[in-house]
Scaffold this motif. Structure first.
Motif, PDB file in Angstrom:
ATOM      1  N   UNK A 199      50.988  35.782  34.662  1.00 39.34           N
ATOM      2  CA  UNK A 199      50.844  34.330  34.641  1.00 39.34           C
ATOM      3  C   UNK A 199      49.404  33.987  34.260  1.00 39.34           C
ATOM      4  N   UNK A 200      49.187  33.180  33.222  1.00 42.70           N
ATOM      5  CA  UNK A 200      47.821  32.800  32.862  1.00 42.70           C
ATOM      6  C   UNK A 200      47.121  32.101  34.030  1.00 42.70           C
ATOM      7  N   UNK A 201      45.819  32.366  34.176  1.00 43.08           N
ATOM      8  CA  UNK A 201      45.070  31.805  35.298  1.00 43.08           C
ATOM      9  C   UNK A 201      45.039  30.285  35.297  1.00 43.08           C
ATOM     10  N   UNK A 202      45.208  29.648  34.149  1.00 42.16           N
ATOM     11  CA  UNK A 202      45.153  28.191  34.067  1.00 42.16           C
ATOM     12  C   UNK A 202      46.455  27.517  34.505  1.00 42.16           C
ATOM     13  N   UNK A 203      47.503  28.285  34.719  1.00 41.71           N
ATOM     14  CA  UNK A 203      48.824  27.738  35.054  1.00 41.71           C
ATOM     15  C   UNK A 203      48.973  27.601  36.569  1.00 41.71           C
TER      16      UNK A 203
ATOM     17  N   UNK B  24      52.268  25.242  45.893  1.00 40.14           N
ATOM     18  CA  UNK B  24      51.836  25.577  44.545  1.00 40.14           C
ATOM     19  C   UNK B  24      51.116  26.919  44.604  1.00 40.14           C
ATOM     20  N   UNK B  25      51.137  27.637  43.477  1.00 37.33           N
ATOM     21  CA  UNK B  25      50.478  28.932  43.400  1.00 37.33           C
ATOM     22  C   UNK B  25      49.671  28.997  42.114  1.00 37.33           C
ATOM     23  N   UNK B  26      48.493  29.599  42.224  1.00 37.41           N
ATOM     24  CA  UNK B  26      47.664  29.885  41.058  1.00 37.41           C
ATOM     25  C   UNK B  26      47.268  31.349  41.152  1.00 37.41           C
ATOM     26  N   UNK B  27      47.288  32.054  40.017  1.00 39.91           N
ATOM     27  CA  UNK B  27      47.204  33.512  40.002  1.00 39.91           C
ATOM     28  C   UNK B  27      45.997  34.010  39.220  1.00 39.91           C
ATOM     29  N   UNK B  28      45.452  35.154  39.644  1.00 36.91           N
ATOM     30  CA  UNK B  28      44.570  35.896  38.756  1.00 36.91           C
ATOM     31  C   UNK B  28      45.489  36.512  37.694  1.00 36.91           C
ATOM     32  N   UNK B  29      44.948  36.810  36.526  1.00 30.78           N
ATOM     33  CA  UNK B  29      45.787  37.310  35.437  1.00 30.78           C
ATOM     34  C   UNK B  29      46.517  38.603  35.817  1.00 30.78           C
ATOM     35  N   UNK B  30      45.911  39.407  36.659  1.00 33.33           N
ATOM     36  CA  UNK B  30      46.514  40.692  37.036  1.00 33.33           C
ATOM     37  C   UNK B  30      47.463  40.583  38.225  1.00 33.33           C
TER      38      UNK B  30
END
Length: 138
Positions: free
Chosen positions: A46-50, A103-109
């Protein structure tokens, strides 16, 4: 609408050693998990901006686990302050109860593992925040 539970962290056991690696186990509803698991899914790349999530459920409870990487989860339950949880340890899960906007925001990894109390049902999703707030007032 039932009494609203609050999100909380669950720490799973860590078995093993540095020289061989570790395993964590979640079994037997009622021990560590507050429900019997009916569905398992995971998200990744998941891209970090999403920002994902942006919904609640009528019936489904979930435990969110950052199997790798970092996940920032924001939760909101009626009558409680908004909470932010930073998941970055694979032996810690976040319980997300029904009627909890998240809501969730992810590091790219990040790889997010989700244990859910119900099979997928689109009718169980509350995707409109104003609709959820109206349900909270009932």
């Amino acid at each position: 609408m039932p009494d609203l539970a609050r999100p909380f962290l669950i720490e799973f056991p860590k078995l093993g050693a540095p020289e061989i690696g570790y395993i964590s186990v979640a079994e037997n509803a009622g021990d560590l998990l507050p429900f019997a698991v009916q569905r398992v899914f995971w998200t990744y790349y998941t891209p970090e901006s999403i920002v994902r999530g942006r919904h609640a459920h009528h019936r489904t409870a979930q435990v969110l686990i950052a199997a790798t990487g970092r996940i920032t989860v924001t939760t909101e339950v009626a009558g409680e302050p908004i909470e932010t949880f930073r998941l970055e340890n694979p032996r810690v899960g976040l319980y997300v109860p029904p009627y909890c906007w998240h809501t969730m925001q992810y590091s790219h990894t990040a790889v997010q593992l989700v244990l859910a109390s119900q099979p997928y049902d689109e009718a169980d999703y509350i995707r409109d925040y104003d609709q959820l707030r109206a349900l909270w007032r009932q």
